[in-house]
Design an enzyme around this catalytic site. Structure first.
Site, PDB file in Angstrom:
ATOM      1  N   HIS A  15      -2.327  -2.194  -9.869  1.00 20.88           N
ATOM      2  CA  HIS A  15      -3.601  -1.706  -8.708  1.00 20.88           C
ATOM      3  C   HIS A  15      -4.892  -2.185  -9.289  1.00 20.88           C
ATOM      4  O   HIS A  15      -4.926  -3.127  -9.979  1.00 20.88           O
ATOM      5  CB  HIS A  15      -3.640  -0.352  -9.685  1.00 20.88           C
ATOM      6  CG  HIS A  15      -4.534   0.624  -8.562  1.00 20.88           C
ATOM      7  ND1 HIS A  15      -5.797   0.649  -7.556  1.00 20.88           N
ATOM      8  CD2 HIS A  15      -4.358   2.021  -7.243  1.00 20.88           C
ATOM      9  CE1 HIS A  15      -5.875   1.551  -6.936  1.00 20.88           C
ATOM     10  NE2 HIS A  15      -4.157   2.371  -7.007  1.00 20.88           N
ATOM     11  N   ASP A  17       2.728   5.619  -6.699  1.00 19.90           N
ATOM     12  CA  ASP A  17       3.462   5.194  -6.059  1.00 19.90           C
ATOM     13  C   ASP A  17       5.274   5.047  -6.747  1.00 19.90           C
ATOM     14  O   ASP A  17       5.985   5.218  -6.997  1.00 19.90           O
ATOM     15  CB  ASP A  17       3.808   4.171  -5.602  1.00 19.90           C
ATOM     16  CG  ASP A  17       3.361   4.280  -3.937  1.00 19.90           C
ATOM     17  OD1 ASP A  17       3.061   5.537  -3.469  1.00 19.90           O
ATOM     18  OD2 ASP A  17       2.301   3.469  -3.325  1.00 19.90           O
ATOM     19  N   HIS A  33       0.521  -1.432   0.355  1.00 18.31           N
ATOM     20  CA  HIS A  33      -0.197  -0.031   0.374  1.00 18.31           C
ATOM     21  C   HIS A  33       0.684   1.247  -0.025  1.00 18.31           C
ATOM     22  O   HIS A  33       1.646   0.934  -1.283  1.00 18.31           O
ATOM     23  CB  HIS A  33      -0.805   0.200   0.822  1.00 18.31           C
ATOM     24  CG  HIS A  33      -1.897   0.575   1.814  1.00 18.31           C
ATOM     25  ND1 HIS A  33      -2.563   1.549   0.154  1.00 18.31           N
ATOM     26  CD2 HIS A  33      -2.644   0.946   2.210  1.00 18.31           C
ATOM     27  CE1 HIS A  33      -3.316   2.254   0.515  1.00 18.31           C
ATOM     28  NE2 HIS A  33      -4.181   2.339   1.566  1.00 18.31           N
TER      29      HIS A  33
HETATM   30  N1  ACO Z   1       4.456  -6.961 -10.028  1.00 11.80           N
HETATM   31  C1  ACO Z   1       4.478  -7.757 -10.756  1.00 11.80           C
HETATM   32  N2  ACO Z   1       3.576  -8.593 -11.628  1.00 11.80           N
HETATM   33  C2  ACO Z   1       2.332  -8.039 -11.017  1.00 11.80           C
HETATM   34  C3  ACO Z   1       2.489  -7.110 -10.165  1.00 11.80           C
HETATM   35  C4  ACO Z   1       4.100  -6.165  -9.941  1.00 11.80           C
HETATM   36  N3  ACO Z   1       3.728  -4.861  -9.564  1.00 11.80           N
HETATM   37  N4  ACO Z   1       1.086  -6.197  -9.700  1.00 11.80           N
HETATM   38  C5  ACO Z   1       0.234  -7.785 -10.122  1.00 11.80           C
HETATM   39  N5  ACO Z   1       1.549  -8.354 -10.399  1.00 11.80           N
HETATM   40  C6  ACO Z   1       0.441  -9.989 -10.856  1.00 11.80           C
HETATM   41  C7  ACO Z   1       0.354 -10.970 -10.114  1.00 11.80           C
HETATM   42  O1  ACO Z   1       1.768 -11.371  -9.720  1.00 11.80           O
HETATM   43  C8  ACO Z   1      -0.952 -11.586 -10.520  1.00 11.80           C
HETATM   44  O2  ACO Z   1      -0.352 -12.767 -11.998  1.00 11.80           O
HETATM   45  P1  ACO Z   1      -1.005 -13.996 -12.155  1.00 11.80           P
HETATM   46  O3  ACO Z   1      -2.624 -13.728 -12.076  1.00 11.80           O
HETATM   47  O4  ACO Z   1      -0.261 -14.089 -13.314  1.00 11.80           O
HETATM   48  O5  ACO Z   1      -0.925 -14.779 -10.634  1.00 11.80           O
HETATM   49  C9  ACO Z   1      -1.473 -10.405 -11.050  1.00 11.80           C
HETATM   50  O6  ACO Z   1      -0.627  -9.763 -11.631  1.00 11.80           O
HETATM   51  C10 ACO Z   1      -2.780 -10.154 -10.468  1.00 11.80           C
HETATM   52  O7  ACO Z   1      -2.397  -9.117  -9.357  1.00 11.80           O
HETATM   53  P2  ACO Z   1      -2.623  -9.751  -7.293  1.00 11.80           P
HETATM   54  O8  ACO Z   1      -1.807  -9.848  -6.603  1.00 11.80           O
HETATM   55  O9  ACO Z   1      -3.863 -10.632  -7.518  1.00 11.80           O
HETATM   56  O10 ACO Z   1      -3.945  -8.296  -7.967  1.00 11.80           O
HETATM   57  P3  ACO Z   1      -4.300  -6.979  -6.444  1.00 11.80           P
HETATM   58  O11 ACO Z   1      -5.052  -6.631  -7.357  1.00 11.80           O
HETATM   59  O12 ACO Z   1      -4.460  -8.144  -5.887  1.00 11.80           O
HETATM   60  O13 ACO Z   1      -3.099  -6.153  -5.976  1.00 11.80           O
HETATM   61  C11 ACO Z   1      -1.461  -5.056  -5.799  1.00 11.80           C
HETATM   62  C12 ACO Z   1      -2.941  -5.235  -6.554  1.00 11.80           C
HETATM   63  C13 ACO Z   1      -1.207  -5.422  -4.318  1.00 11.80           C
HETATM   64  C14 ACO Z   1      -1.196  -3.012  -6.039  1.00 11.80           C
HETATM   65  C15 ACO Z   1      -0.788  -5.273  -6.806  1.00 11.80           C
HETATM   66  O14 ACO Z   1      -0.345  -4.905  -8.638  1.00 11.80           O
HETATM   67  C16 ACO Z   1       0.862  -5.194  -6.403  1.00 11.80           C
HETATM   68  O15 ACO Z   1       1.465  -5.878  -5.665  1.00 11.80           O
HETATM   69  N6  ACO Z   1       1.557  -4.004  -6.625  1.00 11.80           N
HETATM   70  C17 ACO Z   1       3.109  -3.289  -6.282  1.00 11.80           C
HETATM   71  C18 ACO Z   1       3.020  -2.299  -4.609  1.00 11.80           C
HETATM   72  C19 ACO Z   1       2.914  -1.411  -5.444  1.00 11.80           C
HETATM   73  O16 ACO Z   1       3.007  -0.811  -5.944  1.00 11.80           O
HETATM   74  N7  ACO Z   1       1.451  -1.081  -4.472  1.00 11.80           N
HETATM   75  C20 ACO Z   1       1.003   0.795  -4.353  1.00 11.80           C
HETATM   76  C21 ACO Z   1      -0.174   0.549  -4.845  1.00 11.80           C
HETATM   77  S1  ACO Z   1      -1.391   2.396  -4.856  1.00 11.80           S
HETATM   78  C22 ACO Z   1      -1.554   2.603  -3.768  1.00 11.80           C
HETATM   79  O17 ACO Z   1      -1.406   1.863  -2.410  1.00 11.80           O
HETATM   80  C23 ACO Z   1      -1.463   4.106  -3.464  1.00 11.80           C
END
Ligand code: ACO
Length: 432
Positions: free
Chosen positions: A312, A368, A273
């Site tokens: 996201h 971010d 987050h």
């Molecule tokens: N890098 C690589 N792969 C990713 C990323 C990433 N940053 N984010 C998602 N994926 C992939 C996952 O591995 C998954 O792949 P799969 O379906 O082949 O297994 C798919 O995309 C879906 O990912 P989820 O984790 O289910 O997506 P969710 O909606 O739960 O997660 C999140 C959203 C937490 C923001 C995620 O994209 C992430 O971890 N990003 C990196 C951390 C980040 O930048 N957070 C800031 C968010 S914005 C904020 O809070 C202000």
């Protein structure tokens, strides 16, 4: 979620277990989960539950504060596009908008800013317990603890249904966040605390408390002051995200808003987050230079790492805040000089956006990805990045808390579970 389309109707469902059919009303594009309870196999059956880990498809409230259309990259506060607010309104006016529903007029704006400026001081005892933290304590840990501790200074904050008391705590929380944040930083640096300057703007005063040294009066650079103000606006609210949901859930127990805001800040601290901006900079330093970008991308695609600052839960096209942040970055770098990490970030973005993995997973830079590069150029250490996010998000948490407190449909938050553990057994059962 969507607007101006008739979202009302009826959902006809048939339960294959009993053959019985039900009509569930659809309002605003949703059915009421409680309407599922009438669907039973027998009289003793509790009724059908919806199972939704991590609330992927559950609306937990009705809200008129922030509108997001993730597919189209739209973010609006109280109906105003984020692009217009970021370019033309101050952070404090945006805070007023979130809390009151309308932008302040000129006089209201001045009175509001002056009221906030006059509540920026914290009790002297706060300094004493900040002093008790270890020299390398993470400032976010200090912030979470000191926000919670404020409740002990304002016991009247417990009167959460008293509108006048509520308003006092709202003002105090917005006003004191920069002070607590800057004190946490000065403690880590072994510097004396710099007191608030009520003559400066909200962002300018924060820069003053961060950076003031021996000069009699600190004057912030206007470009950096404005850039920080815009960054705070971009972070001011984002509907029912993890930390805001924490604020609402904890607030639903009718605890004081300091305790609820501390819970929200704790949720924000996590690397998935608000802690992501800190992780982005750590990732960029680890990559080190543009030549190492392809190898890093391959590791992400193999599932060894996540690309921080990408992806996201809601935005699946682009994050409008990331677009505005890139403009702010250009202005900041004119003053501070270019952050060398920018080249690595731009290359990561370029390679990722052309790569099938990122395209098919709908992964784009989020707020971010670039905010940390700006903060670093402005002199903030990486550990302060989530703290900056928390300062910006406070008005949103408070607006959502107020809305939740006034909503007659809200009760104490208490989800259900599907129990998958042991059936009945006894301590004096057969020995194995
Ligand atoms: N890098 C690589 N792969 C990713 C990323 C990433 N940053 N984010 C998602 N994926 C992939 C996952 O591995 C998954 O792949 P799969 O379906 O082949 O297994 C798919 O995309 C879906 O990912 P989820 O984790 O289910 O997506 P969710 O909606 O739960 O997660 C999140 C959203 C937490 C923001 C995620 O994209 C992430 O971890 N990003 C990196 C951390 C980040 O930048 N957070 C800031 C968010 S914005 C904020 O809070 C202000």
């Amino acid at each position: 979620m969507t607007e101006q389309i008739n979202q009302d109707g009826v959902l006809h469902v048939t339960d294959s277990r009993t053959g019985r059919s039900y009509d569930l009303p659809i309002r605003d594009g949703a059915i009421r989960a409680l309407d599922l309870r009438q669907i039973k196999v027998s009289g003793e059956d509790f009724g059908l539950l919806s199972y939704d880990p991590a609330f992927l498809n559950t609306a937990s409230c009705k809200s008129s504060i922030t509108f997001i259309d993730g597919e189209r990259g739209i973010l609006r506060y109280r109906g105003y596009p984020i692009e217009e607010l970021a370019r033309r309104a101050s952070f404090l006016d945006v805070a007023y908008l979130l809390l009151h529903g309308e932008l302040p007029g000129k006089e209201e704006s001045q009175a509001w800013a002056s009221e906030i400026a006059h509540h920026t001081y914290v009790h002297e005892n706060v300094k004493k317990f900040i002093d008790g933290f270890h020299h390398d304590a993470h400032p976010m840990g200090i912030l979470v603890s000191t926000v919670a501790a404020l409740s002990t200074f304002y016991p009247e904050a417990k009167n959460v249904s008293d509108a006048a008391r509520q308003r006092e705590q709202v003002i105090r929380l917005i006003a004191k966040m920069p002070t607590l944040a800057a004190f946490a930083y000065r403690h880590a640096m072994g510097l004396p605390y710099a007191y608030p300057d009520a003559e400066l703007s909200y962002a300018g005063n924060f820069l003053n408390m961060m950076w003031k040294m021996t000069e009699p009066r600190y004057q912030p650079d206007p470009v950096l002051e404005h850039a920080l103000d815009v960054l705070l606006t971009l972070h001011a609210d984002h509907e029912q995200n993890c930390s805001t949901s924490a604020m609402r859930v904890v607030g639903s127990s009718q605890v004081d808003p300091y305790s609820a805001a501390a819970a929200a800040a704790a949720a924000l601290y996590g690397p998935l987050h608000g802690g992501a901006n800190e992780q982005v900079l750590r990732m960029l330093s680890q990559i080190g230079s543009v030549e190492n970008v392809p190898a890093y991308i391959e590791r992400v695609k193999r599932g060894e790492l996540r690309m921080m600052g990408f992806g996201h839960r809601v935005y699946k096209n682009f994050d409008p805040r990331a677009t505005i942040i890139k403009e702010v970055a250009d202005e900041v770098f004119q003053v501070t000089g270019r952050n060398p990490m920018l080249d690595v970030a731009l290359e990561l973005e370029r390679v990722a956006l052309a790569d099938d993995y990122f395209i098919s997973h709908k992964l784009y830079p989020n707020v971010d990805f670039y905010s940390g590069i700006i903060y670093q150029a402005m002199g903030f250490p990486v550990t302060m990045f989530p703290v900056l996010f928390a300062i910006g998000r406070m008005p949103g948490w408070l607006a959502q808390w107020q809305e939740g407190s006034a909503d007659p449909e809200q009760k104490i938050s208490r989800p259900r579970q599907i129990y998958v553990g042991q059936g009945l057994r006894h301590l004096d059962g057969p020995s194995s």
